[in-house]
Design a protein around this motif. Structure first.
Motif, PDB file in Angstrom:
ATOM      1  N   GLN A   3       0.832  -1.201   0.000  1.00 43.46           N
ATOM      2  CA  GLN A   3       0.000   0.000   0.000  1.00 43.46           C
ATOM      3  C   GLN A   3       0.870   1.256   0.000  1.00 43.46           C
ATOM      4  OE1 GLN A   3      -3.142   0.103  -0.446  1.00 43.46           O
ATOM      5  NE2 GLN A   3      -3.897  -1.929   0.071  1.00 43.46           N
ATOM      6  N   ALA A   4       1.986   1.220   0.736  1.00 43.07           N
ATOM      7  CA  ALA A   4       2.871   2.378   0.801  1.00 43.07           C
ATOM      8  C   ALA A   4       3.514   2.659  -0.549  1.00 43.07           C
ATOM      9  CB  ALA A   4       3.943   2.149   1.864  1.00 43.07           C
ATOM     10  N   LEU A   5       3.911   1.596  -1.265  1.00 45.61           N
ATOM     11  CA  LEU A   5       4.506   1.806  -2.581  1.00 45.61           C
ATOM     12  C   LEU A   5       3.480   2.384  -3.544  1.00 45.61           C
ATOM     13  CD1 LEU A   5       6.948   1.533  -4.409  1.00 45.61           C
ATOM     14  CD2 LEU A   5       6.221  -0.805  -4.952  1.00 45.61           C
ATOM     15  N   TYR A   6       2.239   1.937  -3.430  1.00 43.88           N
ATOM     16  CA  TYR A   6       1.153   2.512  -4.239  1.00 43.88           C
ATOM     17  C   TYR A   6       1.037   4.009  -3.966  1.00 43.88           C
ATOM     18  CZ  TYR A   6      -3.694   3.560  -5.613  1.00 43.88           C
ATOM     19  OH  TYR A   6      -4.817   4.129  -6.152  1.00 43.88           O
ATOM     20  N   ALA A   7       1.042   4.377  -2.681  1.00 50.79           N
ATOM     21  CA  ALA A   7       0.946   5.796  -2.322  1.00 50.79           C
ATOM     22  C   ALA A   7       2.177   6.569  -2.770  1.00 50.79           C
ATOM     23  CB  ALA A   7       0.765   5.935  -0.807  1.00 50.79           C
ATOM     24  N   ALA A   8       3.361   5.952  -2.639  1.00 52.03           N
ATOM     25  CA  ALA A   8       4.593   6.650  -2.990  1.00 52.03           C
ATOM     26  C   ALA A   8       4.687   6.924  -4.491  1.00 52.03           C
ATOM     27  CB  ALA A   8       5.798   5.832  -2.535  1.00 52.03           C
ATOM     28  N   LEU A   9       4.340   5.932  -5.307  1.00 53.82           N
ATOM     29  CA  LEU A   9       4.410   6.140  -6.750  1.00 53.82           C
ATOM     30  C   LEU A   9       3.313   7.080  -7.225  1.00 53.82           C
ATOM     31  CD1 LEU A   9       5.403   2.592  -8.003  1.00 53.82           C
ATOM     32  CD2 LEU A   9       6.774   4.660  -8.031  1.00 53.82           C
ATOM     33  N   ALA A  10       2.163   7.038  -6.559  1.00 57.89           N
ATOM     34  CA  ALA A  10       1.136   8.027  -6.864  1.00 57.89           C
ATOM     35  C   ALA A  10       1.650   9.425  -6.529  1.00 57.89           C
ATOM     36  CB  ALA A  10      -0.138   7.721  -6.074  1.00 57.89           C
ATOM     37  N   GLY A  11       2.389   9.543  -5.416  1.00 58.79           N
ATOM     38  CA  GLY A  11       2.965  10.830  -5.044  1.00 58.79           C
ATOM     39  C   GLY A  11       4.026  11.297  -6.016  1.00 58.79           C
ATOM     40  N   THR A  12       4.868  10.368  -6.462  1.00 63.12           N
ATOM     41  CA  THR A  12       5.894  10.719  -7.448  1.00 63.12           C
ATOM     42  C   THR A  12       5.247  11.245  -8.726  1.00 63.12           C
ATOM     43  OG1 THR A  12       7.349   8.987  -6.597  1.00 63.12           O
ATOM     44  CG2 THR A  12       7.842   9.840  -8.787  1.00 63.12           C
ATOM     45  N   GLY A  13       4.254  10.511  -9.221  1.00 63.54           N
ATOM     46  CA  GLY A  13       3.557  10.946 -10.428  1.00 63.54           C
ATOM     47  C   GLY A  13       2.845  12.266 -10.225  1.00 63.54           C
ATOM     48  N   GLY A  14       2.184  12.421  -9.065  1.00 67.99           N
ATOM     49  CA  GLY A  14       1.478  13.662  -8.781  1.00 67.99           C
ATOM     50  C   GLY A  14       2.415  14.848  -8.710  1.00 67.99           C
ATOM     51  N   ALA A  15       3.587  14.659  -8.081  1.00 70.04           N
ATOM     52  CA  ALA A  15       4.563  15.744  -7.987  1.00 70.04           C
ATOM     53  C   ALA A  15       5.083  16.134  -9.360  1.00 70.04           C
ATOM     54  CB  ALA A  15       5.717  15.317  -7.083  1.00 70.04           C
ATOM     55  N   LEU A  16       5.423  15.134 -10.174  1.00 69.29           N
ATOM     56  CA  LEU A  16       5.889  15.432 -11.531  1.00 69.29           C
ATOM     57  C   LEU A  16       4.803  16.135 -12.333  1.00 69.29           C
ATOM     58  CD1 LEU A  16       7.804  12.121 -12.366  1.00 69.29           C
ATOM     59  CD2 LEU A  16       8.792  14.373 -11.876  1.00 69.29           C
ATOM     60  N   GLY A  17       3.541  15.701 -12.146  1.00 69.24           N
ATOM     61  CA  GLY A  17       2.436  16.337 -12.846  1.00 69.24           C
ATOM     62  C   GLY A  17       2.248  17.782 -12.431  1.00 69.24           C
ATOM     63  N   ALA A  18       2.342  18.051 -11.119  1.00 68.78           N
ATOM     64  CA  ALA A  18       2.205  19.425 -10.631  1.00 68.78           C
ATOM     65  C   ALA A  18       3.347  20.304 -11.122  1.00 68.78           C
ATOM     66  CB  ALA A  18       2.148  19.427  -9.104  1.00 68.78           C
ATOM     67  N   LEU A  19       4.576  19.754 -11.124  1.00 71.83           N
ATOM     68  CA  LEU A  19       5.732  20.536 -11.568  1.00 71.83           C
ATOM     69  C   LEU A  19       5.655  20.867 -13.056  1.00 71.83           C
ATOM     70  CD1 LEU A  19       8.608  18.802  -9.585  1.00 71.83           C
ATOM     71  CD2 LEU A  19       7.783  21.146  -9.295  1.00 71.83           C
ATOM     72  N   TYR A  20       5.391  19.852 -13.887  1.00 70.72           N
ATOM     73  CA  TYR A  20       5.368  20.132 -15.323  1.00 70.72           C
ATOM     74  C   TYR A  20       4.227  21.073 -15.677  1.00 70.72           C
ATOM     75  CZ  TYR A  20       1.422  17.710 -17.556  1.00 70.72           C
ATOM     76  OH  TYR A  20       0.174  17.363 -18.001  1.00 70.72           O
TER      77      TYR A  20
END
Length: 381
Positions: free
Chosen positions: A327-344
């Motif tokens: 579950q943590a890896l699911y949340a972490a990769l969602a966070g990575t994608g979300g951060a990249l999405g917000a930055l771009y």
């Protein structure tokens, strides 16, 4: 079997996602109110998502190692409230960046561990997960509608106060929930987390989780500002956010039947394809209210069916001793994608405009669809 503490579990989801309902539509609007430009807004919104890349894995390992998941949830909820309260001291960029990082480190400790507790309570009744999780969507709906109206009448200066009150609700709900642990089977050779991660389709799934959240970057960061610039009122914008979550609730109510009829792979594939369509509509045709309403209804797929299928996939892909890390890896990769999405999206919003920014989001969602179609094996739930 002990009675399912339905309302206690549901109350936690209600407050937790009420907080998301106060940040996803309005956090960027608040930073805009403070005078920050699009690039700075994108960075500030990305910081909590970047913390989501790290924090869940640390807390997930600790939860699996100690088994004290509920204590972690309560500790994380209290520290989230205390850390965010620092926002009342200063509003400079550096201070806000610190507040965003610090409160998010603890906030992202909470949900993955609580998901494991919920699924442990649901032992033998996993299909009822969506019936509990839908209360999170209801909390989101109430918050976006109420705050949308409130910000038409009052200044956005009251925004941090609203968040602190909701965080206090999360703390209280966490102390109302009874503890539960996943059933622990005997250890067997080769049951480690990394070995389970190499099972067919698991890495492809996690890659697609990241891509799906990349595609949500413009939506969560700039949709409210985008619609405000198109002439929609804040009250109507709040209702439009609510429309999406109402559709999500309806899907949660139906997910046990959907997953009984269709494989997780097919549900995920449909979710990614509809996400690609949704971002194109929001970027190019949002000035038409009927198109905007249809695009918001598609939230049923881009979040509702996607999240329910994803939780189901993680639960069946990892053993009881690795559930927290899964579950943590699911949340972490969602966070990575979300951060990249917000930055771009923050950097491209001014340079390329809304249409191109949302088009890039559509490409990310379509890429996830291709990966799921080619790399995940077909199976029945």
């Amino acid at each position: 079997m002990a009675a399912l503490p339905y309302w206690r579990l549901s109350s936690f989801y209600l407050f937790y996602f009420a907080l998301l309902g106060s940040t996803a539509p309005f956090l960027a609007l608040y930073f805009d109110h403070l005078g920050f430009n699009a690039a700075r807004i994108g960075e500030l919104v990305a910081i909590p998502m970047l913390m989501r890349c790290v924090a869940p894995n640390i807390w997930g390992w600790l939860g699996d190692y100690t088994g004290r998941r509920l204590a972690i949830v309560r500790f994380g909820a209290i520290c989230t409230l205390l850390a965010f309260s620092l926002i009342f001291i200063d509003k400079s960029y550096a201070w806000l960046a610190m507040v965003m990082a610090l409160h998010a480190f603890f906030w992202h400790a909470v949900l993955p561990q609580f998901e494991v507790i919920t699924l442990a309570h649901l032992s033998g009744q996993a299909a009822r997960y969506s019936q509990i999780r839908l209360w999170g969507s209801i909390g989101f709906i109430i918050t976006v509608v109420v705050l949308g109206r409130l910000f038409e009448w009052l200044s956005l200066d009251i925004y941090p106060v609203a968040l602190v009150l909701i965080m206090a609700g999360i703390v209280l709900a966490s102390f109302w929930v009874p503890n539960a642990q996943p059933l622990q089977g005997p250890r067997v050779a080769g049951e480690g987390f990394l070995r389970q991660l190499r099972n067919p389709g698991v890495l492809a799934f996690y890659t697609c989780v990241g891509l799906m959240q990349v595609s949500h970057g413009p939506y969560y960061t700039f949709l409210t500002l985008h619609l405000e610039h198109l002439g929609y009122s804040r009250g109507l914008i709040g209702l439009l956010w609510a429309v999406g979550v109402v559709a999500e609730v309806l899907v949660f109510l139906l997910m046990s039947r959907i997953l009984a009829r269709f494989s997780v792979r097919r549900v995920l594939l449909a979710s990614f394809l509809l996400a690609a369509l949704r971002w194109l509509l929001l970027g190019s045709l949002a000035e038409f209210l009927w198109v905007l309403l249809f695009a918001q209804v598609l939230h049923a797929a881009t979040f509702g069916s996607f999240h329910a299928a994803a939780i189901h996939f993680v639960q069946r892909s990892f053993g009881p001793r690795q559930q927290g890390q899964g579950q943590a890896l699911y949340a972490a990769l969602a966070g990575t994608g979300g951060a990249l999405g917000a930055l771009y999206s923050g950097y491209s919003w001014n340079a390329l405009g809304a249409s191109w920014t949302f088009s890039l989001a559509s490409v990310a969602a379509f890429a996830a669809a291709v990966i799921i179609a080619t790399r995940m094996q077909e199976d029945r739930p």
